[in-house]
Design a protein around this motif. Structure first.
Motif, PDB file in Angstrom:
ATOM      1  N   GLU A   1      40.917 -20.382 -10.332  1.00  0.00           N
ATOM      2  CA  GLU A   1      41.523 -19.470  -9.359  1.00  0.00           C
ATOM      3  C   GLU A   1      42.893 -19.999  -8.953  1.00  0.00           C
TER       4      GLU A   1
ATOM      5  N   GLN B   1      50.492 -17.715 -15.834  1.00  0.00           N
ATOM      6  CA  GLN B   1      49.051 -17.793 -15.608  1.00  0.00           C
ATOM      7  C   GLN B   1      48.401 -18.906 -16.416  1.00  0.00           C
TER       8      GLN B   1
ATOM      9  N   ASN C   1      45.058 -13.206 -10.329  1.00  0.00           N
ATOM     10  CA  ASN C   1      44.747 -14.367  -9.499  1.00  0.00           C
ATOM     11  C   ASN C   1      44.067 -15.482 -10.292  1.00  0.00           C
ATOM     12  N   LYS C   2      43.861 -15.249 -11.586  1.00  0.00           N
ATOM     13  CA  LYS C   2      43.220 -16.262 -12.435  1.00  0.00           C
ATOM     14  C   LYS C   2      44.269 -17.090 -13.180  1.00  0.00           C
TER      15      LYS C   2
ATOM     16  N   ASN D   1      43.325  -9.761 -14.127  1.00  0.00           N
ATOM     17  CA  ASN D   1      42.977 -10.717 -13.060  1.00  0.00           C
ATOM     18  C   ASN D   1      44.166 -11.642 -12.793  1.00  0.00           C
TER      19      ASN D   1
ATOM     20  N   THR E   1      45.868 -20.608  -6.321  1.00  0.00           N
ATOM     21  CA  THR E   1      45.822 -20.868  -4.879  1.00  0.00           C
ATOM     22  C   THR E   1      47.230 -20.921  -4.308  1.00  0.00           C
TER      23      THR E   1
END
Length: 303
Positions: free
Chosen positions: A175, A147, A104-105, A102, A177
């Motif tokens: 999340e 991340q 995007n996490k 993931n 952005t």
């Protein structure tokens, strides 16, 4: 002797005997009753508070971790106590796999600290230093530093256990952005426009950071985490006291000292470039002590 007289004598005898026994056996009956003294009040001993313990727990509804253990730290320290518990160590691979799947996490890591603790780190507070220590350990286990976000939070209600804080770290999944990318760009421009400058005493290489300088260290560390190919330049400078060759070595000593200091605070050696300009690039006149003080410096900025 008449019956009447006999009765009178008996009554008198009864009164005399009663009076005798009253005086003999009830001599204290008329005394004022004495109240028993109350026992002294017992001092209330406050109960020893239970040590505060925070778990290694977080999730986003799809993935979750909930282990009743965590990273532990000694009071006034940002060095992780090793070894980790098997509970925590056994879940790191799961966290790494989830974060890799993931991209995007983001994993938010918040380190806690108390106002009573000393802060031996280069960061604005000990909580942020602890969060960075956890981030660096997770990165060593395969998580991408880009991340992970680190923060510090004052938690004065924490209670230590024999000088150790049990898991003064909290976690959350968020999340990523577009605003994050814009923030990193602004961070780069701010660091380049106003680099970290460390000043030294004559012939010495010691560091004492102001609050503003600590924030700059935190900003540099954050930028290096977010940009994989970024690096930091550490350049040592001196005044013109002494020989030029000696000053070149002194400038390098100061750069190396700053390099070690940054590494101790979690910035990878592979991202630090050191060099010395000696006395060749003064920023002020060497004719005055004030000017020489400004020239004895190490400049830390992004490449």
């Amino acid at each position: 002797m008449t019956k009447t007289l006999t009765y009178l004598l008996l009554m008198l005898l009864t009164i005399l005997v009663g009076t005798y026994f009253f005086i003999t056996l009830c001599s204290e009956c008329g005394a004022t009753a004495q109240q028993e003294p109350e026992p002294p009040a017992q001092a209330v001993v406050p109960a020893t508070p239970e040590p505060t313990s925070y778990p290694f727990a977080f999730g986003d509804g799809i993935f979750s971790v909930d282990e009743n253990d965590n990273y532990n730290f000694k009071m006034s320290s940002y060095d992780i106590l090793m070894p980790l518990s098997e509970k925590v160590a056994g879940r790191i691979a799961d966290v790494q796999a989830f974060m890799e799947a993931n991209p995007n996490k983001a994993l938010n890591i918040t380190g806690y600290y108390t106002a009573a603790e000393e802060n031996p780190s280069a960061y604005p507070n000990l909580g942020l230093a602890r969060a960075n220590a956890v981030k660096n350990h997770l990165a060593s286990q395969g998580l991408d530093p880009a991340q992970m976000n680190t923060m510090g939070k004052l938690m004065d209600d924490m209670v230590d256990k024999d000088g150790t804080f049990l898991g003064p770290v909290a976690y959350g999944i968020a999340e990523a952005t577009d605003a994050d990318a814009a923030d990193i760009k602004a961070l780069y421009e701010r660091i380049k426009a106003d680099p970290l400058v460390l000043y030294f005493d004559t012939a010495q290489a010691s560091i004492s950071l102001t609050a503003e300088q600590r924030q700059k260290v935190a900003d540099i560390s954050r930028y290096l985490d977010k940009v994989p190919d970024a690096s930091v330049e550490v350049v040592g400078h001196t005044d013109n006291t002494g020989q030029a060759a000696t000053n070149l070595r002194l400038g390098m000593n100061r750069a190396n000292f700053a390099n070690d200091y940054l590494m101790k605070n979690g910035i990878p050696a592979s991202k630090i470039n050191t060099s010395s300009k000696g006395q060749t690039e003064p920023t002020a006149s060497n004719a005055t002590e004030e000017g020489r003080t400004k020239n004895r410096r190490t400049v830390v900025t992004l490449k």
